[in-house]
Design a protein around this motif. Sequence first.
Motif, PDB file in Angstrom:
ATOM      1  N   VAL A  38       0.848  -1.188   0.000  1.00 22.98           N
ATOM      2  CA  VAL A  38       0.000   0.000   0.000  1.00 22.98           C
ATOM      3  C   VAL A  38       0.889   1.245   0.000  1.00 22.98           C
ATOM      4  O   VAL A  38       1.897   1.301   0.706  1.00 22.98           O
ATOM      5  N   SER A  39       0.516   2.223  -0.818  1.00 16.87           N
ATOM      6  CA  SER A  39       1.162   3.540  -0.823  1.00 16.87           C
ATOM      7  C   SER A  39       0.153   4.495  -0.214  1.00 16.87           C
ATOM      8  O   SER A  39      -0.944   4.668  -0.742  1.00 16.87           O
ATOM      9  N   ILE A  40       0.525   5.112   0.915  1.00 17.93           N
ATOM     10  CA  ILE A  40      -0.432   5.929   1.648  1.00 17.93           C
ATOM     11  C   ILE A  40       0.192   7.266   2.032  1.00 17.93           C
ATOM     12  O   ILE A  40       1.285   7.316   2.576  1.00 17.93           O
ATOM     13  N   GLY A  41      -0.535   8.328   1.698  1.00 13.49           N
ATOM     14  CA  GLY A  41      -0.162   9.671   2.104  1.00 13.49           C
ATOM     15  C   GLY A  41      -1.145  10.148   3.157  1.00 13.49           C
ATOM     16  O   GLY A  41      -2.358  10.048   2.962  1.00 13.49           O
ATOM     17  N   LEU A  42      -0.630  10.622   4.281  1.00 12.23           N
ATOM     18  CA  LEU A  42      -1.474  11.091   5.371  1.00 12.23           C
ATOM     19  C   LEU A  42      -1.215  12.573   5.615  1.00 12.23           C
ATOM     20  O   LEU A  42      -0.065  12.990   5.751  1.00 12.23           O
ATOM     21  N   ASP A  43      -2.303  13.350   5.663  1.00 14.33           N
ATOM     22  CA  ASP A  43      -2.235  14.806   5.763  1.00 14.33           C
ATOM     23  C   ASP A  43      -1.286  15.317   4.681  1.00 14.33           C
ATOM     24  O   ASP A  43      -1.403  14.926   3.542  1.00 14.33           O
ATOM     25  N   GLU A  44      -0.352  16.137   5.034  1.00 15.35           N
ATOM     26  CA  GLU A  44       0.554  16.709   4.035  1.00 15.35           C
ATOM     27  C   GLU A  44       1.919  16.010   4.034  1.00 15.35           C
ATOM     28  O   GLU A  44       2.882  16.505   3.459  1.00 15.35           O
ATOM     29  N   HIS A  45       2.005  14.848   4.671  1.00 15.97           N
ATOM     30  CA  HIS A  45       3.270  14.112   4.747  1.00 15.97           C
ATOM     31  C   HIS A  45       3.531  13.355   3.447  1.00 15.97           C
ATOM     32  O   HIS A  45       2.623  13.084   2.664  1.00 15.97           O
ATOM     33  N   GLU A  46       4.788  13.010   3.220  1.00 10.31           N
ATOM     34  CA  GLU A  46       5.153  12.256   2.026  1.00 10.31           C
ATOM     35  C   GLU A  46       4.512  10.874   2.075  1.00 10.31           C
ATOM     36  O   GLU A  46       4.113  10.385   3.136  1.00 10.31           O
ATOM     37  N   ILE A  47       4.412  10.249   0.917  1.00 13.42           N
ATOM     38  CA  ILE A  47       3.819   8.921   0.806  1.00 13.42           C
ATOM     39  C   ILE A  47       4.767   7.894   1.416  1.00 13.42           C
ATOM     40  O   ILE A  47       5.973   7.910   1.159  1.00 13.42           O
ATOM     41  N   HIS A  48       4.196   7.019   2.249  1.00  5.46           N
ATOM     42  CA  HIS A  48       4.932   5.883   2.798  1.00  5.46           C
ATOM     43  C   HIS A  48       4.334   4.615   2.220  1.00  5.46           C
ATOM     44  O   HIS A  48       3.159   4.587   1.835  1.00  5.46           O
TER      45      HIS A  48
END
Length: 104
Positions: free
Chosen positions: A56-66
């Motif tokens: 899974v590629s997930i971006g949370l709020d304005e943080h970079e994708i993890h």
Amino acid sequence: MIEQVFLLAQNNEHMIEKVITDENVNFNHMIFNKNEGLPEHFSNSNVYMTVIRGLVSIGLDEHEIHEYSAGTVLKIPKGIKMNVKNLYDDTLELIVIKAPAPEK
């Protein structure tokens, strides 16, 4: 029989399956192929996301994708902007639990 039984779909087709939706919890099963995912949205409850297979590629709020692989469980608080995608060839399968169940 006291217990309730729920079956999860067993395939590789894109789907968002609402397995349990009651006053206590929402239990969702999701399958995404390459370049599929959820529309960007804000979490409406505490979210517990388990990666069953894929990455899974997930971006949370304005943080970079993890990126997280199978066997990973993510805990995401209520009110967080989420961008969930499958950027890879392998099928992505998730279990997403929302607890407590979101208010309607």
